[in-house]
Scaffold this motif. Structure first.
Motif, PDB file in Angstrom:
ATOM      1  N   SER A  27      44.845  56.453  49.616  1.00 15.77           N
ATOM      2  CA  SER A  27      44.731  57.157  48.344  1.00 15.77           C
ATOM      3  C   SER A  27      46.104  57.630  47.864  1.00 15.77           C
ATOM      4  O   SER A  27      46.453  57.464  46.690  1.00 15.77           O
ATOM      5  CB  SER A  27      43.791  58.348  48.490  1.00 15.77           C
ATOM      6  OG  SER A  27      43.749  59.096  47.304  1.00 15.77           O
ATOM      7  N   PHE A  28      46.888  58.205  48.774  1.00 15.33           N
ATOM      8  CA  PHE A  28      48.231  58.657  48.418  1.00 15.33           C
ATOM      9  C   PHE A  28      49.126  57.486  48.025  1.00 15.33           C
ATOM     10  O   PHE A  28      49.942  57.595  47.106  1.00 15.33           O
ATOM     11  CB  PHE A  28      48.873  59.436  49.559  1.00 15.33           C
ATOM     12  CG  PHE A  28      48.327  60.818  49.778  1.00 15.33           C
ATOM     13  CD1 PHE A  28      47.670  61.517  48.776  1.00 15.33           C
ATOM     14  CD2 PHE A  28      48.463  61.439  51.002  1.00 15.33           C
ATOM     15  CE1 PHE A  28      47.174  62.800  48.979  1.00 15.33           C
ATOM     16  CE2 PHE A  28      47.973  62.718  51.225  1.00 15.33           C
ATOM     17  CZ  PHE A  28      47.333  63.404  50.213  1.00 15.33           C
ATOM     18  N   LEU A  29      48.990  56.342  48.706  1.00 14.71           N
ATOM     19  CA  LEU A  29      49.781  55.157  48.388  1.00 14.71           C
ATOM     20  C   LEU A  29      49.481  54.680  46.967  1.00 14.71           C
ATOM     21  O   LEU A  29      50.395  54.436  46.173  1.00 14.71           O
ATOM     22  CB  LEU A  29      49.499  54.044  49.397  1.00 14.71           C
ATOM     23  CG  LEU A  29      50.136  52.684  49.116  1.00 14.71           C
ATOM     24  CD1 LEU A  29      51.653  52.782  49.089  1.00 14.71           C
ATOM     25  CD2 LEU A  29      49.676  51.670  50.158  1.00 14.71           C
ATOM     26  N   LYS A  30      48.214  54.557  46.649  1.00 14.88           N
ATOM     27  CA  LYS A  30      47.832  54.124  45.295  1.00 14.88           C
ATOM     28  C   LYS A  30      48.315  55.127  44.254  1.00 14.88           C
ATOM     29  O   LYS A  30      48.805  54.747  43.181  1.00 14.88           O
ATOM     30  CB  LYS A  30      46.320  53.949  45.213  1.00 14.88           C
ATOM     31  CG  LYS A  30      45.812  52.771  46.019  1.00 14.88           C
ATOM     32  CD  LYS A  30      44.299  52.740  46.060  1.00 14.88           C
ATOM     33  CE  LYS A  30      43.815  51.661  47.011  1.00 14.88           C
ATOM     34  NZ  LYS A  30      42.383  51.747  47.280  1.00 14.88           N
ATOM     35  N   SER A  31      48.186  56.400  44.562  1.00 11.10           N
ATOM     36  CA  SER A  31      48.621  57.446  43.630  1.00 11.10           C
ATOM     37  C   SER A  31      50.131  57.427  43.444  1.00 11.10           C
ATOM     38  O   SER A  31      50.622  57.621  42.321  1.00 11.10           O
ATOM     39  CB  SER A  31      48.187  58.818  44.141  1.00 11.10           C
ATOM     40  OG  SER A  31      46.785  58.915  44.177  1.00 11.10           O
ATOM     41  N   TYR A  35      52.014  56.944  40.032  1.00  9.93           N
ATOM     42  CA  TYR A  35      52.976  57.967  39.613  1.00  9.93           C
ATOM     43  C   TYR A  35      54.275  57.315  39.148  1.00  9.93           C
ATOM     44  O   TYR A  35      54.811  57.638  38.082  1.00  9.93           O
ATOM     45  CB  TYR A  35      53.231  58.915  40.782  1.00  9.93           C
ATOM     46  CG  TYR A  35      54.173  60.054  40.493  1.00  9.93           C
ATOM     47  CD1 TYR A  35      53.693  61.284  40.070  1.00  9.93           C
ATOM     48  CD2 TYR A  35      55.544  59.912  40.668  1.00  9.93           C
ATOM     49  CE1 TYR A  35      54.560  62.340  39.823  1.00  9.93           C
ATOM     50  CE2 TYR A  35      56.416  60.955  40.414  1.00  9.93           C
ATOM     51  CZ  TYR A  35      55.919  62.171  39.991  1.00  9.93           C
ATOM     52  OH  TYR A  35      56.762  63.200  39.741  1.00  9.93           O
ATOM     53  N   LEU A  36      54.776  56.379  39.954  1.00  6.94           N
ATOM     54  CA  LEU A  36      56.013  55.693  39.596  1.00  6.94           C
ATOM     55  C   LEU A  36      55.819  54.818  38.359  1.00  6.94           C
ATOM     56  O   LEU A  36      56.696  54.747  37.501  1.00  6.94           O
ATOM     57  CB  LEU A  36      56.529  54.869  40.776  1.00  6.94           C
ATOM     58  CG  LEU A  36      57.014  55.696  41.968  1.00  6.94           C
ATOM     59  CD1 LEU A  36      57.348  54.795  43.143  1.00  6.94           C
ATOM     60  CD2 LEU A  36      58.212  56.557  41.592  1.00  6.94           C
ATOM     61  N   SER A  37      54.668  54.169  38.272  1.00  6.02           N
ATOM     62  CA  SER A  37      54.365  53.356  37.090  1.00  6.02           C
ATOM     63  C   SER A  37      54.357  54.224  35.834  1.00  6.02           C
ATOM     64  O   SER A  37      54.915  53.844  34.803  1.00  6.02           O
ATOM     65  CB  SER A  37      53.016  52.665  37.272  1.00  6.02           C
ATOM     66  OG  SER A  37      52.658  51.959  36.111  1.00  6.02           O
ATOM     67  N   ASN A  38      53.755  55.384  35.913  1.00  7.95           N
ATOM     68  CA  ASN A  38      53.714  56.312  34.783  1.00  7.95           C
ATOM     69  C   ASN A  38      55.109  56.819  34.413  1.00  7.95           C
ATOM     70  O   ASN A  38      55.337  57.221  33.272  1.00  7.95           O
ATOM     71  CB  ASN A  38      52.803  57.500  35.087  1.00  7.95           C
ATOM     72  CG  ASN A  38      51.348  57.117  35.149  1.00  7.95           C
ATOM     73  OD1 ASN A  38      50.952  56.019  34.755  1.00  7.95           O
ATOM     74  ND2 ASN A  38      50.533  58.008  35.678  1.00  7.95           N
ATOM     75  N   ALA A  39      56.026  56.798  35.394  1.00  8.17           N
ATOM     76  CA  ALA A  39      57.413  57.211  35.144  1.00  8.17           C
ATOM     77  C   ALA A  39      58.246  56.051  34.598  1.00  8.17           C
ATOM     78  O   ALA A  39      59.451  56.189  34.399  1.00  8.17           O
ATOM     79  CB  ALA A  39      58.037  57.744  36.438  1.00  8.17           C
ATOM     80  N   ILE A  83      66.144  59.025  42.550  1.00  4.49           N
ATOM     81  CA  ILE A  83      65.722  57.655  42.823  1.00  4.49           C
ATOM     82  C   ILE A  83      65.027  57.059  41.602  1.00  4.49           C
ATOM     83  O   ILE A  83      65.282  55.915  41.217  1.00  4.49           O
ATOM     84  CB  ILE A  83      64.823  57.595  44.067  1.00  4.49           C
ATOM     85  CG1 ILE A  83      65.638  57.844  45.327  1.00  4.49           C
ATOM     86  CG2 ILE A  83      64.108  56.245  44.168  1.00  4.49           C
ATOM     87  CD1 ILE A  83      64.811  58.033  46.575  1.00  4.49           C
ATOM     88  N   ILE A  84      64.149  57.828  40.957  1.00  2.89           N
ATOM     89  CA  ILE A  84      63.456  57.338  39.769  1.00  2.89           C
ATOM     90  C   ILE A  84      64.459  57.002  38.674  1.00  2.89           C
ATOM     91  O   ILE A  84      64.345  55.965  38.018  1.00  2.89           O
ATOM     92  CB  ILE A  84      62.394  58.351  39.287  1.00  2.89           C
ATOM     93  CG1 ILE A  84      61.219  58.381  40.270  1.00  2.89           C
ATOM     94  CG2 ILE A  84      61.926  58.027  37.867  1.00  2.89           C
ATOM     95  CD1 ILE A  84      60.219  59.485  39.998  1.00  2.89           C
TER      96      ILE A  84
END
Length: 88
Positions: A27-31, A35-39, A83-84
């Motif tokens: 669940s954390f991996l998918k999230s 999260y990164l995709s949304n960024a 990193i982002i």
């Protein structure tokens, strides 16, 4: 990278043995990926910085069980923001 292999990699990063946390980590991996995709970060498991950002998110959420707050003085938040920025 296949999800099972990625979960095993994350478990090594977190020093977790066994399978009892696999559902939580999945669940954390998918999230983390969302999260990164949304960024604005495209998924790229070949990029070591991308994988590190995912690991940092999963680790932070797993160990603290509360969100990383953008703009806080949290060292992890600062490193993740950096990193982002580089991944963009």
């Amino acid at each position: 990278m296949e999800e099972e292999a990625r979960i095993e990699e994350i478990k090594g990063f977190l020093r977790i043995d066994g399978e009892e946390e696999d559902i939580t980590l999945s669940s954390f991996l998918k999230s983390a990926k969302q999260y990164l995709s949304n960024a604005g970060i495209a998924e790229n498991e070949e990029n070591e910085l991308y994988k590190l950002a995912v690991n940092m998110l999963v680790c932070g959420w797993y160990e603290n069980r509360n969100p990383i707050v953008a703009g806080s003085n949290n060292t992890q938040s600062f490193a993740l923001k950096s990193i982002i920025t580089q991944l963009k």
